[in-house]
Every structure is written in structure tokens, then in C-alpha cells.
Design a protein around this motif. Sequence first.
Motif, PDB file in Angstrom:
ATOM      1  N   LEU A  58       0.829  -1.204   0.000  1.00 58.61           N
ATOM      2  CA  LEU A  58       0.000   0.000   0.000  1.00 58.61           C
ATOM      3  C   LEU A  58       0.866   1.259   0.000  1.00 58.61           C
ATOM      4  CD1 LEU A  58      -2.617  -1.048   2.697  1.00 58.61           C
ATOM      5  CD2 LEU A  58      -2.916  -1.049   0.220  1.00 58.61           C
ATOM      6  N   PRO A  59       0.372   2.332  -0.590  1.00 60.02           N
ATOM      7  CA  PRO A  59       1.118   3.592  -0.562  1.00 60.02           C
ATOM      8  C   PRO A  59       1.280   4.101   0.872  1.00 60.02           C
ATOM      9  CG  PRO A  59      -0.748   3.730  -2.078  1.00 60.02           C
ATOM     10  CD  PRO A  59      -0.869   2.433  -1.346  1.00 60.02           C
ATOM     11  N   VAL A  60       2.388   4.768   1.129  1.00 64.88           N
ATOM     12  CA  VAL A  60       2.620   5.382   2.432  1.00 64.88           C
ATOM     13  C   VAL A  60       1.668   6.573   2.560  1.00 64.88           C
ATOM     14  CG1 VAL A  60       4.308   6.563   3.881  1.00 64.88           C
ATOM     15  CG2 VAL A  60       5.017   4.636   2.444  1.00 64.88           C
ATOM     16  N   LEU A  61       1.025   6.677   3.714  1.00 65.75           N
ATOM     17  CA  LEU A  61       0.038   7.731   3.925  1.00 65.75           C
ATOM     18  C   LEU A  61       0.668   8.971   4.562  1.00 65.75           C
ATOM     19  CD1 LEU A  61      -2.900   5.601   5.349  1.00 65.75           C
ATOM     20  CD2 LEU A  61      -2.671   6.509   3.037  1.00 65.75           C
ATOM     21  N   GLN A  62      -0.029  10.074   4.431  1.00 69.43           N
ATOM     22  CA  GLN A  62       0.375  11.320   5.084  1.00 69.43           C
ATOM     23  C   GLN A  62       0.109  11.190   6.591  1.00 69.43           C
ATOM     24  OE1 GLN A  62       1.776  13.897   3.358  1.00 69.43           O
ATOM     25  NE2 GLN A  62       1.659  12.541   1.599  1.00 69.43           N
ATOM     26  N   LYS A  63       0.708  12.080   7.357  1.00 68.88           N
ATOM     27  CA  LYS A  63       0.501  12.086   8.798  1.00 68.88           C
ATOM     28  C   LYS A  63      -0.986  12.225   9.100  1.00 68.88           C
ATOM     29  CE  LYS A  63       2.019  14.357  12.999  1.00 68.88           C
ATOM     30  NZ  LYS A  63       2.732  15.460  13.586  1.00 68.88           N
ATOM     31  N   ASN A  64      -1.459  11.512  10.094  1.00 72.42           N
ATOM     32  CA  ASN A  64      -2.853  11.495  10.558  1.00 72.42           C
ATOM     33  C   ASN A  64      -3.821  10.828   9.583  1.00 72.42           C
ATOM     34  OD1 ASN A  64      -2.150  12.788  12.963  1.00 72.42           O
ATOM     35  ND2 ASN A  64      -2.373  14.804  12.014  1.00 72.42           N
TER      36      ASN A  64
END
Length: 176
Positions: free
Chosen positions: A97-103
Motif C-alpha cells: 500500500l502507498p505510504v500515507l500522510q501524517k494522521n
Amino acid sequence: MINISINIPVKPLLIGKVGKSYGILGWINIFSFTEEQEKIFNYLPWFFLKEKKWTKIQINNWKNHKNNFVVQIKNISDRSIVRKFTNSDIIISKYTLPVLQKNDYYWNDIIDCKVFNLDQIYLGTVINLMRIKNNDILILKNESKKFKKNILIPFIENHIIKNVNIKNKFILVQWK
């Protein structure tokens, strides 16, 4: 150079289900559990899991078919061979899965979170989420002795959902 082939996923994540075979040339129906169904093809390789047996799959081709998809698995061109995958789970490594932004977080990150209301009363543990037309719904396992049914809480951020803390596995809600 060491070439390592991984035949089981790291941090397994369920993203779909395999249906019955399609045609005589080894194609098979699949059902996507991803938010945007077609994105299931962004998360390769797939691993099929059936009866505790893992099979790593490479997709040769795919196409839309009756609101779902049919896929052709590499090196399989026979209906009788592909039929053994019917009812398998489609699993990926979470690291696909793609790395998500903070929060930001994925739905599966919310599963097993403890849910408390603003009065610090424990309401239950998230066992699933459900998508409906206007918003998502948290499904909590009700651990109260008064009620036996699951608790459904609309997932409306900043209104009902006040805080989601994935690291500590809890959610704070405005709910009685």
C-alpha cells in the motif's frame, strides 16, 4: 546478489475474494474489497489463501465483467486448474500500500481500536466498518451486559469522531 522469492505476504491484508472460473481458457472472477474497485490491480503481487495454503499469483490480463473483474493468471490457461482457486481470499503484503500522510490511516488500521465517548465510557472495540451512501459506519462489538447487539456509529469526522489514535488503538467519539 541474492534473489529471494517471498511466497507468503508480510503483514497480510485482505483485499478481495476469488469467485468461480470464467470461460474455458483459465480466467477467473474476482471481487475487489478496495474503496475504488479497480485499484485492486495497483497492489501486486497477490497471494491466494485457501484452506491455509498460500499461492503467489501473477496477473497476465484482466477486464471488467458484470460490476466485477475477471483475471487471467500467468501460466494458467485451463479452466480445471484455475477452478481450485475458487473461494480463495486475495491477500497482499501491507507494505504494498502507498505510504500515507501524517494522521491518515487505512480502514484495517481502525479494526481492534477501543472506542470511548467524551465521558470516557468504554463503548466497545471496532470489529468492522461499513460503507453507506453518505458516510462510513463503525461497527463495535458491544461488551455491555445490557445490550447484546453490535453498536453502529456514523464515521463523521469532527462531528461524531473526535479523535482517532492509531498508534494507541483508540477512538474518541461524541456518542452516548
